[in-house]
Design a protein around this motif. Sequence first.
Motif, PDB file in Angstrom:
ATOM      1  N   MET A   1      13.749  -1.360  14.285  1.00 51.05           N
ATOM      2  CA  MET A   1      14.006  -1.638  12.878  1.00 51.05           C
ATOM      3  C   MET A   1      12.588  -2.452  12.548  1.00 51.05           C
ATOM      4  O   MET A   1      11.965  -3.300  13.260  1.00 51.05           O
ATOM      5  N   GLN A   2      12.085  -2.184  11.389  1.00 56.28           N
ATOM      6  CA  GLN A   2      10.774  -2.964  11.087  1.00 56.28           C
ATOM      7  C   GLN A   2      11.456  -4.335  10.258  1.00 56.28           C
ATOM      8  O   GLN A   2      12.162  -4.341  10.123  1.00 56.28           O
ATOM      9  N   THR A   3      10.039  -5.268   9.965  1.00 50.89           N
ATOM     10  CA  THR A   3      10.278  -6.541   9.210  1.00 50.89           C
ATOM     11  C   THR A   3       9.471  -6.490   8.111  1.00 50.89           C
ATOM     12  O   THR A   3       8.218  -5.832   8.226  1.00 50.89           O
ATOM     13  N   PHE A   4       9.807  -7.278   7.079  1.00 56.65           N
ATOM     14  CA  PHE A   4       9.024  -7.494   6.024  1.00 56.65           C
ATOM     15  C   PHE A   4       9.064  -8.924   5.873  1.00 56.65           C
ATOM     16  O   PHE A   4      10.138  -9.544   5.383  1.00 56.65           O
ATOM     17  N   SER A   5       7.905  -9.515   5.767  1.00 54.41           N
ATOM     18  CA  SER A   5       7.740 -11.047   5.419  1.00 54.41           C
ATOM     19  C   SER A   5       7.585 -11.176   3.938  1.00 54.41           C
ATOM     20  O   SER A   5       6.839 -10.989   3.223  1.00 54.41           O
ATOM     21  N   LEU A   6       8.506 -11.992   3.580  1.00 49.82           N
ATOM     22  CA  LEU A   6       8.723 -12.339   1.939  1.00 49.82           C
ATOM     23  C   LEU A   6       7.762 -13.522   1.575  1.00 49.82           C
ATOM     24  O   LEU A   6       7.726 -14.541   2.410  1.00 49.82           O
ATOM     25  N   LYS A   7       7.058 -13.286   0.595  1.00 49.02           N
ATOM     26  CA  LYS A   7       6.225 -14.228   0.023  1.00 49.02           C
ATOM     27  C   LYS A   7       6.688 -15.201  -0.943  1.00 49.02           C
ATOM     28  O   LYS A   7       6.261 -16.387  -1.056  1.00 49.02           O
ATOM     29  N   GLY A   8       7.770 -14.949  -1.660  1.00 45.40           N
ATOM     30  CA  GLY A   8       8.402 -15.596  -2.416  1.00 45.40           C
ATOM     31  C   GLY A   8       9.765 -15.762  -2.298  1.00 45.40           C
ATOM     32  O   GLY A   8      10.356 -15.732  -1.131  1.00 45.40           O
ATOM     33  N   ASP A   9      10.693 -16.081  -3.200  1.00 48.73           N
ATOM     34  CA  ASP A   9      12.223 -16.119  -3.126  1.00 48.73           C
ATOM     35  C   ASP A   9      12.806 -14.657  -2.890  1.00 48.73           C
ATOM     36  O   ASP A   9      13.731 -14.459  -2.257  1.00 48.73           O
ATOM     37  N   TYR A  10      12.090 -13.765  -3.639  1.00 51.39           N
ATOM     38  CA  TYR A  10      12.660 -12.261  -3.424  1.00 51.39           C
ATOM     39  C   TYR A  10      11.643 -11.314  -3.764  1.00 51.39           C
ATOM     40  O   TYR A  10      10.631 -11.637  -4.223  1.00 51.39           O
ATOM     41  N   ILE A  11      12.119 -10.010  -3.678  1.00 47.02           N
ATOM     42  CA  ILE A  11      11.211  -8.726  -4.071  1.00 47.02           C
ATOM     43  C   ILE A  11      12.309  -7.880  -4.450  1.00 47.02           C
ATOM     44  O   ILE A  11      13.402  -7.724  -4.213  1.00 47.02           O
ATOM     45  N   GLN A  12      11.922  -7.098  -5.847  1.00 51.27           N
ATOM     46  CA  GLN A  12      12.864  -6.239  -6.209  1.00 51.27           C
ATOM     47  C   GLN A  12      12.707  -5.043  -5.423  1.00 51.27           C
ATOM     48  O   GLN A  12      11.670  -4.602  -4.559  1.00 51.27           O
ATOM     49  N   LEU A  13      13.993  -4.351  -5.189  1.00 47.36           N
ATOM     50  CA  LEU A  13      14.119  -3.159  -4.305  1.00 47.36           C
ATOM     51  C   LEU A  13      13.050  -2.266  -4.224  1.00 47.36           C
ATOM     52  O   LEU A  13      12.724  -1.552  -3.530  1.00 47.36           O
ATOM     53  N   ILE A  14      12.935  -1.547  -5.604  1.00 47.81           N
ATOM     54  CA  ILE A  14      11.825  -0.503  -5.730  1.00 47.81           C
ATOM     55  C   ILE A  14      10.416  -1.136  -5.380  1.00 47.81           C
ATOM     56  O   ILE A  14       9.701  -0.143  -4.938  1.00 47.81           O
ATOM     57  N   GLN A  15      10.376  -2.363  -5.545  1.00 48.47           N
ATOM     58  CA  GLN A  15       8.727  -2.663  -5.074  1.00 48.47           C
ATOM     59  C   GLN A  15       8.763  -2.944  -3.562  1.00 48.47           C
ATOM     60  O   GLN A  15       7.791  -2.557  -3.090  1.00 48.47           O
ATOM     61  N   LEU A  16       9.713  -3.445  -2.924  1.00 51.13           N
ATOM     62  CA  LEU A  16       9.956  -3.278  -1.351  1.00 51.13           C
ATOM     63  C   LEU A  16       9.596  -1.702  -0.884  1.00 51.13           C
ATOM     64  O   LEU A  16       9.031  -1.430  -0.071  1.00 51.13           O
ATOM     65  N   LEU A  17      10.432  -0.734  -1.669  1.00 49.15           N
ATOM     66  CA  LEU A  17      10.403   0.538  -1.120  1.00 49.15           C
ATOM     67  C   LEU A  17       8.676   1.149  -1.295  1.00 49.15           C
ATOM     68  O   LEU A  17       8.381   1.636  -0.482  1.00 49.15           O
ATOM     69  N   LYS A  18       8.341   0.600  -2.152  1.00 52.03           N
ATOM     70  CA  LYS A  18       6.501   0.974  -2.452  1.00 52.03           C
ATOM     71  C   LYS A  18       5.686   0.311  -1.482  1.00 52.03           C
ATOM     72  O   LYS A  18       5.069   0.715  -0.742  1.00 52.03           O
ATOM     73  N   ALA A  19       6.108  -1.168  -1.209  1.00 57.54           N
ATOM     74  CA  ALA A  19       5.438  -1.922  -0.256  1.00 57.54           C
ATOM     75  C   ALA A  19       5.511  -1.408   1.126  1.00 57.54           C
ATOM     76  O   ALA A  19       4.719  -1.522   2.110  1.00 57.54           O
ATOM     77  N   MET A  20       6.547  -0.696   1.547  1.00 57.37           N
ATOM     78  CA  MET A  20       6.909  -0.219   2.770  1.00 57.37           C
ATOM     79  C   MET A  20       6.256   1.150   3.093  1.00 57.37           C
ATOM     80  O   MET A  20       6.363   1.594   4.184  1.00 57.37           O
ATOM     81  N   ASN A  21       5.631   1.483   1.977  1.00 59.70           N
ATOM     82  CA  ASN A  21       5.338   3.142   1.965  1.00 59.70           C
ATOM     83  C   ASN A  21       6.105   4.054   2.299  1.00 59.70           C
ATOM     84  O   ASN A  21       5.954   5.044   2.701  1.00 59.70           O
ATOM     85  N   TRP A  22       7.383   3.892   1.647  1.00 58.27           N
ATOM     86  CA  TRP A  22       8.623   4.814   2.244  1.00 58.27           C
ATOM     87  C   TRP A  22       8.553   5.672   0.926  1.00 58.27           C
ATOM     88  O   TRP A  22       9.185   6.905   0.774  1.00 58.27           O
ATOM     89  N   VAL A  23       8.007   5.425  -0.251  1.00 54.98           N
ATOM     90  CA  VAL A  23       7.893   6.079  -1.538  1.00 54.98           C
ATOM     91  C   VAL A  23       6.491   6.285  -1.728  1.00 54.98           C
ATOM     92  O   VAL A  23       5.705   5.334  -1.530  1.00 54.98           O
TER      93      VAL A  23
END
Length: 68
Positions: A1-23
């Motif tokens: 499992m990968q991890t993603f460090s959040l820099k604010g309170d939240y990230i929108q789901l579609i932004q997360l998918l892009k940030a992870m380079n999954w799409v």
Amino acid sequence: MQTFSLKGDYIQLIQLLKAMNWVEHGAMAQYVVDEGMVLYNGVVDYRKRLKVRVGDVVEFDGQKVEII
């Protein structure tokens, strides 16, 4: 499992998918969410603007990420 460090309170789901380079782009991120291909904490979720927060787990295409 990968991890993603959040820099604010939240990230929108579609932004997360892009940030992870999954799409490749935002339109693809919206499509995979619309098609029910993304799991949020083990359940299919269709909300593109879903606020993903620390402790949440998102799964897509055999990949899994935990928000830390």
